[in-house]
Motif scaffolding. Structure first.
Motif, mmCIF file in Angstrom:
data_model
loop_
_atom_site.group_PDB
_atom_site.id
_atom_site.type_symbol
_atom_site.label_atom_id
_atom_site.label_comp_id
_atom_site.label_asym_id
_atom_site.label_seq_id
_atom_site.Cartn_x
_atom_site.Cartn_y
_atom_site.Cartn_z
ATOM 1 N N LYS A 46 0.841 -1.203 0.000
ATOM 2 C CA LYS A 46 0.000 0.000 0.000
ATOM 3 C C LYS A 46 0.869 1.242 0.000
ATOM 4 N N PHE A 47 1.893 1.274 0.851
ATOM 5 C CA PHE A 47 2.782 2.432 0.914
ATOM 6 C C PHE A 47 3.559 2.610 -0.390
ATOM 7 N N ILE A 48 3.985 1.513 -0.997
ATOM 8 C CA ILE A 48 4.693 1.585 -2.274
ATOM 9 C C ILE A 48 3.771 2.151 -3.351
ATOM 10 N N GLU A 49 2.533 1.674 -3.399
ATOM 11 C CA GLU A 49 1.576 2.181 -4.393
ATOM 12 C C GLU A 49 1.300 3.668 -4.194
ATOM 13 N N GLU A 50 1.184 4.099 -2.937
ATOM 14 C CA GLU A 50 0.969 5.513 -2.656
ATOM 15 C C GLU A 50 2.176 6.341 -3.082
ATOM 16 N N TYR A 51 3.370 5.840 -2.799
ATOM 17 C CA TYR A 51 4.605 6.532 -3.189
ATOM 18 C C TYR A 51 4.690 6.647 -4.709
ATOM 19 N N GLU A 52 4.436 5.550 -5.405
ATOM 20 C CA GLU A 52 4.498 5.569 -6.868
ATOM 21 C C GLU A 52 3.461 6.523 -7.453
ATOM 22 N N ALA A 53 2.284 6.594 -6.846
ATOM 23 C CA ALA A 53 1.261 7.533 -7.308
ATOM 24 C C ALA A 53 1.726 8.968 -7.076
ATOM 25 N N ASP A 54 2.354 9.232 -5.935
ATOM 26 C CA ASP A 54 2.882 10.568 -5.655
ATOM 27 C C ASP A 54 3.967 10.954 -6.651
ATOM 28 N N VAL A 55 4.832 10.011 -6.997
ATOM 29 C CA VAL A 55 5.871 10.276 -7.996
ATOM 30 C C VAL A 55 5.219 10.587 -9.337
ATOM 31 N N GLN A 56 4.239 9.790 -9.709
ATOM 32 C CA GLN A 56 3.535 9.970 -10.995
ATOM 33 C C GLN A 56 2.825 11.317 -11.052
ATOM 34 N N ASN A 57 2.256 11.745 -9.932
ATOM 35 C CA ASN A 57 1.509 13.009 -9.866
ATOM 36 C C ASN A 57 2.409 14.223 -9.669
ATOM 37 N N GLY A 58 3.699 13.985 -9.489
ATOM 38 C CA GLY A 58 4.630 15.089 -9.284
ATOM 39 C C GLY A 58 4.634 15.629 -7.868
ATOM 40 N N ALA A 59 4.032 14.909 -6.940
ATOM 41 C CA ALA A 59 3.995 15.351 -5.545
ATOM 42 C C ALA A 59 5.340 15.141 -4.851
ATOM 43 N N ILE A 60 6.191 14.325 -5.455
ATOM 44 C CA ILE A 60 7.521 14.043 -4.922
ATOM 45 C C ILE A 60 8.519 14.393 -6.008
ATOM 46 N N GLU A 61 9.554 15.126 -5.602
ATOM 47 C CA GLU A 61 10.583 15.496 -6.565
ATOM 48 C C GLU A 61 11.772 14.556 -6.393
ATOM 49 N N LEU A 62 12.215 13.963 -7.496
ATOM 50 C CA LEU A 62 13.345 13.044 -7.474
ATOM 51 C C LEU A 62 14.566 13.726 -8.066
ATOM 52 N N TYR A 63 15.731 13.414 -7.511
ATOM 53 C CA TYR A 63 16.982 13.996 -7.986
ATOM 54 C C TYR A 63 17.974 12.896 -8.334
ATOM 55 N N GLU A 64 18.757 13.130 -9.368
ATOM 56 C CA GLU A 64 19.855 12.229 -9.720
ATOM 57 C C GLU A 64 20.966 12.379 -8.682
ATOM 58 N N HIS A 65 21.786 11.379 -8.573
ATOM 59 C CA HIS A 65 22.880 11.359 -7.609
ATOM 60 C C HIS A 65 23.781 12.591 -7.774
ATOM 61 N N ASN A 66 24.170 12.875 -8.988
ATOM 62 C CA ASN A 66 25.065 14.014 -9.229
ATOM 63 C C ASN A 66 24.412 15.341 -8.842
ATOM 64 N N LYS A 67 23.118 15.476 -9.044
ATOM 65 C CA LYS A 67 22.393 16.682 -8.679
ATOM 66 C C LYS A 67 22.409 16.873 -7.155
ATOM 67 N N VAL A 68 22.247 15.798 -6.409
ATOM 68 C CA VAL A 68 22.271 15.874 -4.948
ATOM 69 C C VAL A 68 23.660 16.298 -4.482
ATOM 70 N N ARG A 69 24.687 15.721 -5.073
ATOM 71 C CA ARG A 69 26.066 16.111 -4.733
ATOM 72 C C ARG A 69 26.261 17.604 -4.994
ATOM 73 N N GLU A 70 25.775 18.071 -6.127
ATOM 74 C CA GLU A 70 25.891 19.483 -6.489
ATOM 75 C C GLU A 70 25.139 20.355 -5.478
ATOM 76 N N MET A 71 23.939 19.945 -5.124
ATOM 77 C CA MET A 71 23.136 20.702 -4.169
ATOM 78 C C MET A 71 23.803 20.792 -2.800
ATOM 79 N N LEU A 72 24.531 19.737 -2.455
ATOM 80 C CA LEU A 72 25.205 19.685 -1.156
ATOM 81 C C LEU A 72 26.603 20.303 -1.195
ATOM 82 N N GLY A 73 27.012 20.675 -2.397
ATOM 83 C CA GLY A 73 28.337 21.283 -2.545
ATOM 84 C C GLY A 73 29.465 20.285 -2.400
ATOM 85 N N LEU A 74 29.226 19.069 -2.776
ATOM 86 C CA LEU A 74 30.249 18.021 -2.663
ATOM 87 C C LEU A 74 30.963 17.782 -3.979
#
Length: 74
Positions: A46-74
């Motif tokens: 149930k939680f996985i389905e809710e998460y996937e629906a949130d991703v599909q609806n754009g309610a959750i923002e996903l970042y690539e690994h390199n983007k996270v490193r950049e955001m953190l200044g690493l």
């Protein structure tokens, strides 16, 4: 503590008893543990389905690994 009666045919009784013996647990423990695992699995799905629906609806923002490193200044 309450008692619940479960009706089993002979084949079910034999199979469940053998399985309980294999893991050296009482049959009641086997049933309780199996039911707990089933409930947990269904809740996880149930939680996985809710998460996937949130991703599909754009309610959750996903970042690539390199983007996270950049955001953190690493």
């Amino acid at each position: 503590m309450s008692t619940i009666t479960i009706r089993l045919n002979n084949d079910e009784q034999k199979a469940f008893n053998e399985y309980a013996k294999l893991y050296n647990v009482p049959l009641s423990t086997l049933f309780k543990k199996s039911l707990e695992e089933k409930i947990e699995d269904e809740m996880d799905m149930k939680f996985i389905e809710e998460y996937e629906a949130d991703v599909q609806n754009g309610a959750i923002e996903l970042y690539e690994h390199n983007k996270v490193r950049e955001m953190l200044g690493l």
